[in-house]
Design an enzyme around this catalytic site. Structure first.
Site, PDB file in Angstrom:
ATOM      1  N   TYR A 161       0.861  -1.194   0.000  1.00 40.36           N
ATOM      2  CA  TYR A 161       0.000   0.000   0.000  1.00 40.36           C
ATOM      3  C   TYR A 161       0.893   1.238   0.000  1.00 40.36           C
ATOM      4  O   TYR A 161       1.557   1.534   0.992  1.00 40.36           O
ATOM      5  CB  TYR A 161      -0.916  -0.023   1.221  1.00 40.36           C
ATOM      6  CG  TYR A 161      -1.990   1.046   1.275  1.00 40.36           C
ATOM      7  CD1 TYR A 161      -2.134   2.015   0.288  1.00 40.36           C
ATOM      8  CD2 TYR A 161      -2.897   1.075   2.332  1.00 40.36           C
ATOM      9  CE1 TYR A 161      -3.124   2.969   0.345  1.00 40.36           C
ATOM     10  CE2 TYR A 161      -3.902   2.026   2.402  1.00 40.36           C
ATOM     11  CZ  TYR A 161      -4.009   2.978   1.413  1.00 40.36           C
ATOM     12  OH  TYR A 161      -4.998   3.935   1.479  1.00 40.36           O
ATOM     13  N   LYS A 168      -1.448  -1.397  -4.026  1.00 41.44           N
ATOM     14  CA  LYS A 168      -2.510  -0.375  -3.997  1.00 41.44           C
ATOM     15  C   LYS A 168      -1.798   0.960  -4.037  1.00 41.44           C
ATOM     16  O   LYS A 168      -1.185   1.390  -3.054  1.00 41.44           O
ATOM     17  CB  LYS A 168      -3.356  -0.495  -2.738  1.00 41.44           C
ATOM     18  CG  LYS A 168      -4.467   0.560  -2.622  1.00 41.44           C
ATOM     19  CD  LYS A 168      -5.210   0.407  -1.304  1.00 41.44           C
ATOM     20  CE  LYS A 168      -6.390   1.348  -1.193  1.00 41.44           C
ATOM     21  NZ  LYS A 168      -6.041   2.778  -1.196  1.00 41.44           N
TER      22      LYS A 168
END
Length: 303
Positions: free
Chosen positions: A137, A165
Site C-alpha cells: 500500500y 494499492k
C-alpha cells in the site's frame, strides 16, 4: 494464483460504530450486506477508511471478524494490517489468515522517517508470518513514505507480493509499477479522482475510500472502461469528481460526510472517531444535496 478475484470495484470499508462510538457488529454486517447487494467485487477492511490508526488491536480484530462472518465466500476480502509496530501488524495478519481472508495489505510504518531497508523489512516480516498473498500500500500523502521504483522491484522479488494499492497522485506511478511487475500482478488504482485514467494507463482494479458512498457510479465507470466506452468513462469520472469535491467541502471530515450520506441511503454506520470531526449544524442539510447529486448521476448513467 488466479488474480481475477482481485479485479473489479473494491470499496475501502468504513469503521462502523454504535451510538456510543464502539465498534458495532450489527452495523458492520449491515454495511457488508449493503455493498454485497450493490454488486462490488470485494472489500478492503481496516485501512484509512476503517479509521485503523484510531482503533486498538481488539477493535480491529472485531471488524475483521464481523466482515468475514457476513460475506466470506461471497466477496474478495483484503485485510489491511498496517499498525504502529511490526508485532501488532503480524498479530492482525495471523488473525486475518485464521478468518479466511484472501490477502493482506499494509501501509508502510508511520511517524518515524525510515529508510527503504526498514520499510522492506517491515512488509517482509508481515508476509512471512502467514501463507496469504500480500498487497503493498503506497500512500505517501499520509504516511510520508513514497515507494520508489527501486524498492518496489526489490519487494516484488518475493512471490507473495501479488499487487500494489497505489494511492500516490501521479498517474505515471501506476504505469511504472505495472511496467516493472508485468501482467501477472495486480495494480490497484488508489485515488478515486483518477479511477478512469488509472485504469487506462495500467491499473487492473481499484480500491477507494469513496466507492461505498456511490458504488453504482464506480461500477458503471468500470463498465465503461472495460467495454472501451471512453467518452462515457470520461463523463462519469467528471461527475464522480464533482461529488468527491462536494464530500470534502463541509465542516467535518469527509468520512463523516459519507457516513451521514449512508444514513440517508438507509445504512447507519454511526459517526467518526476523534480527532476526526463529525458533520454538524447546517452542514447536515447539505448532505442531502450531495445525495441528490449521486442519485441524479445514477439515473443519468443507469444502474
Amino acid at each position: 494464483m488466479n488474480l481475477e478475484k482481485f479485479k473489479g470495484i473494491i470499496p475501502a470499508f468504513y469503521a462502523c460504530y454504535d451510538d456510543a462510538g464502539e465498534v458495532s457488529e450489527m452495523r458492520t454486517k449491515d454495511l457488508c450486506n449493503y455493498l454485497y447487494e450493490k454488486g462490488v467485487k470485494g472489500l478492503y477492511v481496516g485501512g484509512s477508511s476503517g479509521e485503523c490508526i484510531y482503533q486498538n488491536l481488539e477493535e480491529r480484530k472485531a471488524t475483521l471478524k464481523y466482515v468475514a462472518e457476513a460475506v466470506k465466500g461471497k466477496l474478495t476480502l483484503i485485510a489491511h494490517v498496517g499498525a504502529p509496530s511490526t508485532r501488532e501488524s503480524v498479530a492482525l495478519a495471523k488473525y486475518a489468515e485464521e478468518l479466511g481472508y484472501d490477502a493482506l495489505s499494509a501501509i508502510p510504518p508511520i511517524y518515524f522517517k525510515l529508510p527503504d531497508s526498514s520499510v522492506i523489512k517491515y512488509w517482509t516480516e508481515i508476509m512471512e508470518s502467514t501463507k496469504l498473498p500480500f498487497i503493498i500500500y503506497n500512500i505517501p500523502q499520509t504516511t510520508g513514505y513514497n515507494l520508489s521504483l527501486q524498492a518496489f522491484k526489490k519487494l516484488i522479488e518475493n512471490k507473495k507480493v501479488i499487487g500494489v494499492k497505489n494511492s500516490s497522485m501521479p498517474v505515471m506511478d501506476i504505469e511504472r509499477f505495472k511496467a516493472a511487475a508485468g501482467e501477472d500482478f495486480i495494480v490497484f488504482n488508489g485515488p478515486d479522482e483518477q479511477y478512469v485514467s488509472g485504469r487506462v494507463i495500467g491499473a487492473d482494479s481499484g480500491i477507494g475510500g469513496t466507492y461505498a458512498a456511490m458504488p453504482e457510479l464506480l461500477l458503471k465507470a468500470e463498465e465503461f472502461v472495460s467495454s472501451g466506452n471512453f467518452e462515457q468513462a470520461k463523463n462519469i469520472q467528471r461527475d464522480i469528481n464533482d461529488i468527491i469535491i462536494a464530500l470534502c467541502s463541509l465542516n467535518g471530515h469527509m468520512y463523516s460526510t459519507i457516513k451521514e450520506l449512508l444514513k440517508l441511503r438507509g445504512v447507519n454506520v454511526g459517526s467518526v472517531r476523534g480527532p476526526l470531526e463529525p458533520v454538524t449544524g447546517e452542514d447536515l442539510n447539505k448532505v442531502e444535496e450531495i445525495k441528490n447529486m449521486i442519485d441524479q448521476a445514477i439515473l443519468k448513467y443507469g444502474r
